[in-house]
Design a protein around this motif. Structure first.
Motif, PDB file in Angstrom:
ATOM      1  N   ALA A 396       0.822  -1.204   0.000  1.00  0.00           N
ATOM      2  CA  ALA A 396       0.000   0.000   0.000  1.00  0.00           C
ATOM      3  C   ALA A 396       0.858   1.258   0.000  1.00  0.00           C
ATOM      4  CB  ALA A 396      -0.909   0.008   1.229  1.00  0.00           C
ATOM      5  N   GLY A 397       0.352   2.300  -0.675  1.00  0.00           N
ATOM      6  CA  GLY A 397       1.035   3.577  -0.692  1.00  0.00           C
ATOM      7  C   GLY A 397       0.435   4.543   0.311  1.00  0.00           C
ATOM      8  N   ASN A 398       0.818   5.812   0.159  1.00  0.00           N
ATOM      9  CA  ASN A 398       0.292   6.895   1.003  1.00  0.00           C
ATOM     10  C   ASN A 398       0.555   6.678   2.492  1.00  0.00           C
ATOM     11  OD1 ASN A 398      -0.574   8.151  -1.311  1.00  0.00           O
ATOM     12  ND2 ASN A 398      -2.716   7.536  -1.102  1.00  0.00           N
ATOM     13  N   MET A 399       1.733   6.190   2.808  1.00  0.00           N
ATOM     14  CA  MET A 399       2.109   5.984   4.199  1.00  0.00           C
ATOM     15  C   MET A 399       2.735   7.264   4.769  1.00  0.00           C
ATOM     16  SD  MET A 399       1.177   2.982   5.009  1.00  0.00           S
ATOM     17  CE  MET A 399       0.715   1.411   4.271  1.00  0.00           C
ATOM     18  N   ALA A 400       2.244   7.696   5.915  1.00  0.00           N
ATOM     19  CA  ALA A 400       2.744   8.919   6.544  1.00  0.00           C
ATOM     20  C   ALA A 400       4.251   8.850   6.754  1.00  0.00           C
ATOM     21  CB  ALA A 400       2.038   9.151   7.877  1.00  0.00           C
ATOM     22  N   GLY A 401       4.927   9.941   6.415  1.00  0.00           N
ATOM     23  CA  GLY A 401       6.363  10.013   6.588  1.00  0.00           C
ATOM     24  C   GLY A 401       7.156   9.470   5.421  1.00  0.00           C
ATOM     25  N   SER A 402       6.458   8.932   4.389  1.00  0.00           N
ATOM     26  CA  SER A 402       7.156   8.290   3.276  1.00  0.00           C
ATOM     27  C   SER A 402       6.908   8.948   1.927  1.00  0.00           C
ATOM     28  CB  SER A 402       6.750   6.806   3.191  1.00  0.00           C
ATOM     29  OG  SER A 402       7.022   6.123   4.395  1.00  0.00           O
ATOM     30  N   PHE A 403       6.192  10.072   1.895  1.00  0.00           N
ATOM     31  CA  PHE A 403       5.815  10.688   0.624  1.00  0.00           C
ATOM     32  C   PHE A 403       7.028  11.198  -0.152  1.00  0.00           C
ATOM     33  CE2 PHE A 403       1.728  10.485   2.608  1.00  0.00           C
ATOM     34  CZ  PHE A 403       0.817  10.393   1.550  1.00  0.00           C
ATOM     35  N   SER A 404       7.954  11.842   0.505  1.00  0.00           N
ATOM     36  CA  SER A 404       9.123  12.392  -0.187  1.00  0.00           C
ATOM     37  C   SER A 404       9.909  11.300  -0.910  1.00  0.00           C
ATOM     38  CB  SER A 404      10.020  13.126   0.800  1.00  0.00           C
ATOM     39  OG  SER A 404       9.367  14.250   1.338  1.00  0.00           O
ATOM     40  N   ALA A 405      10.037  10.148  -0.268  1.00  0.00           N
ATOM     41  CA  ALA A 405      10.835   9.066  -0.845  1.00  0.00           C
ATOM     42  C   ALA A 405      10.094   8.316  -1.936  1.00  0.00           C
ATOM     43  CB  ALA A 405      11.255   8.095   0.263  1.00  0.00           C
ATOM     44  N   ASN A 406       8.756   8.376  -1.927  1.00  0.00           N
ATOM     45  CA  ASN A 406       7.971   7.548  -2.845  1.00  0.00           C
ATOM     46  C   ASN A 406       7.245   8.319  -3.935  1.00  0.00           C
ATOM     47  OD1 ASN A 406       7.790   4.504  -1.964  1.00  0.00           O
ATOM     48  ND2 ASN A 406       7.861   5.703  -0.063  1.00  0.00           N
ATOM     49  N   CYS A 407       7.283   9.636  -3.896  1.00  0.00           N
ATOM     50  CA  CYS A 407       6.586  10.441  -4.906  1.00  0.00           C
ATOM     51  C   CYS A 407       7.548  11.450  -5.537  1.00  0.00           C
ATOM     52  CB  CYS A 407       5.395  11.171  -4.291  1.00  0.00           C
ATOM     53  SG  CYS A 407       4.127  10.074  -3.643  1.00  0.00           S
ATOM     54  N   PRO A 408       8.460  10.978  -6.376  1.00  0.00           N
ATOM     55  CA  PRO A 408       9.414  11.902  -7.003  1.00  0.00           C
ATOM     56  C   PRO A 408       8.732  12.753  -8.064  1.00  0.00           C
ATOM     57  CG  PRO A 408       9.674   9.693  -7.908  1.00  0.00           C
ATOM     58  CD  PRO A 408       8.698   9.575  -6.775  1.00  0.00           C
ATOM     59  N   PRO A 409       9.215  13.955  -8.319  1.00  0.00           N
ATOM     60  CA  PRO A 409       8.625  14.813  -9.347  1.00  0.00           C
ATOM     61  C   PRO A 409       8.867  14.232 -10.738  1.00  0.00           C
ATOM     62  CG  PRO A 409      10.657  15.765  -8.535  1.00  0.00           C
ATOM     63  CD  PRO A 409      10.359  14.585  -7.651  1.00  0.00           C
ATOM     64  N   PRO A 410       8.143  14.725 -11.735  1.00  0.00           N
ATOM     65  CA  PRO A 410       8.354  14.224 -13.115  1.00  0.00           C
ATOM     66  C   PRO A 410       9.779  14.483 -13.574  1.00  0.00           C
ATOM     67  CG  PRO A 410       6.345  15.539 -12.961  1.00  0.00           C
ATOM     68  CD  PRO A 410       7.067  15.723 -11.677  1.00  0.00           C
ATOM     69  N   LYS A 411      10.304  13.559 -14.361  1.00  0.00           N
ATOM     70  CA  LYS A 411      11.652  13.702 -14.894  1.00  0.00           C
ATOM     71  C   LYS A 411      11.622  14.731 -16.032  1.00  0.00           C
ATOM     72  CE  LYS A 411      13.849   9.869 -15.657  1.00  0.00           C
ATOM     73  NZ  LYS A 411      14.116   8.522 -16.206  1.00  0.00           N
ATOM     74  N   LYS A 412      12.611  15.600 -16.071  1.00  0.00           N
ATOM     75  CA  LYS A 412      12.686  16.623 -17.117  1.00  0.00           C
ATOM     76  C   LYS A 412      13.332  16.058 -18.383  1.00  0.00           C
ATOM     77  CE  LYS A 412      12.954  20.461 -13.846  1.00  0.00           C
ATOM     78  NZ  LYS A 412      13.740  21.656 -13.416  1.00  0.00           N
TER      79      LYS A 412
END
Length: 412
Positions: A396-412
């Motif tokens: 499962a996703g959307n775990m508190a404290g883990s968003f920065s590591a699991n939701c990287p911005p789009p690649k340029k």
């Protein structure tokens, strides 16, 4: 024309087209009743709720229909769409009913209820993108013991309509026989129909010329399209676009062939992985057992007419879950690409590199969640055309404290 006025006019027109088919008089918009409906729509939108009001209007009860649509992107929600949702319940209605109607048909019966002659309309949108429509009716319909006289079948003769007392001003109501006085016998209408097409699709071009007593003429052209001649013949010429494929002075899109469940699942997985690739995240793999789990929940939501997350587990493990729903126009299917885009379109609400204080883009973040490796897909559809899609994710996703590591911005 403002979007509010356009929505009201669309809903009034759609109601009156359907009411005419059931020998009910045309309704009129009541400004005060519209304010009443809009106030409640705004409340539902702000609170993100979907429940009936218990408020009276000028001391009298009013009928109420609610509708919701949650669709991809910035797609509009028209008064025709909402009315079409309610009227579609006709397929479950028993016209021999004299007391209480069959379950799941109360929206339909209120739309065509003969004694309801004034309409109030409101529409609002929630922060997460759901459209909510509210329609109020005066006098209220759906009274036990009055269905036979107020909900008439599509064919057969109808007894004279005698208007009953209603809230608000009585000016501008239909005449006692249910006809609009402006449509007297001195106005004539000539209709010409032309059919064109072949293997690539068919269209029916309907040209109506209305001549008023003064000699003034107005011409309206409507076009109905369908994939086959058989489908074209089944469409009612008098219904607007979302109800039967009629588009004023334009061409409605041809009916799409629904995706098979296998194709739908493949489309969902492909669409997810396309978005995940943009963010430099590994692809999801389809898990057949998880799809069975998701399908069971989708069918439960349709059967129970609810829209909520599954609190259960899969083989003892809590899964991530995205849910989408849609009432589609023209009988179009809800494709895997559409539902995935619906969730991904929350991306502008997401702040990269930070933990969200409010999960306003939770569908988006689950779609691209780096730690999720497997996906299960379910889809179910009601008789009224509502489609619900359930996607489960493991881990499962959307775990508190883990968003920065699991939701990287789009690649340029």
């Amino acid at each position: 024309m403002s979007s509010v006025k356009k929505f009201r006019d669309e809903m009034l027109t759609a109601h009156n087209l359907y009411r005419k088919k059931h020998h009910s008089p045309s309704m009129k918009l009541n400004d005060d009743l519209c304010k009443h409906a809009q106030k409640y729509a705004d409340y539902l939108g702000k609170q993100n709720k979907f429940e009936h009001s218990s408020d009276a209007f000028k001391g009298q009860p009013v009928g109420e229909n609610l509708a919701m649509k949650w669709s991809s992107g910035n797609e509009e929600y028209s008064g025709i769409d909402a009315t079409d949702q309610w009227y579609s319940e006709i397929s479950k209605y028993d016209f021999k009913t004299t007391q209480r109607p069959p379950q799941g048909t109360g929206h339909f019966t209120q739309v065509v209820w003969r004694s309801s002659v004034e309409l109030g309309v409101g529409r609002a949108r929630t922060k997460d993108g759901k459209w909510i429509a509210v329609a109020n009716y005066a006098p209220a319909g759906n009274y036990i013991g009055q269905f036979a006289e107020n909900v008439l079948p599509l064919d057969g003769s109808a007894p004279p309509y005698v208007p009953k007392s209603s809230s608000g001003s009585s000016s501008g109501r239909p005449s006692a026989n249910g006809n609009d006085p402006s449509m007297s016998g001195t106005t004539t209408k000539n209709t010409q129909v032309k059919i064109e097409g072949g293997p690539g699709g068919y269209k029916k071009i309907i040209t109506e010329t209305v001549t008023k007593p003064t000699g003034e003429k107005s011409v309206t052209t409507r076009t109905i399209t369908a994939a086959t001649r058989e489908e074209l013949d089944k469409i009612d010429d008098n219904l607007p676009a979302a109800m039967g494929g009629v588009s004023l002075n334009s061409t409605a899109p041809p009916a799409k062939k629904p995706q098979s469940m296998k194709d739908f699942i493949d489309d969902v997985v492909k669409s997810h992985n396309s978005y995940r690739k943009k963010h430099g995240v590994s692809s999801l793999k389809h898990n057949k057992s998880m799809s069975e789990h998701a399908q069971n929940w989708a069918e439960h939501l349709i059967a129970s007419d609810t829209f909520q997350h599954n609190q259960g587990t899969f083989k003892g493990e809590k899964l991530g879950e995205n849910i989408g729903n849609k009432w589609s126009s023209y009988g179009a299917d809800y494709t895997g690409e559409e539902v995935t885009k619906q969730w991904y379109d929350e991306e502008p609400k997401f702040t990269y590199g930070a933990e969200p204080s409010v999960l306003s883009a939770g569908h988006f973040s689950q779609v691209i969640w780096k730690g999720s490796k497997e996906i299960g897909v379910g889809k179910a559809k009601s008789d009224s055309g509502k489609v619900i899609v359930v996607c489960n994710y493991k881990p499962a996703g959307n775990m508190a404290g883990s968003f920065s590591a699991n939701c990287p911005p789009p690649k340029k």
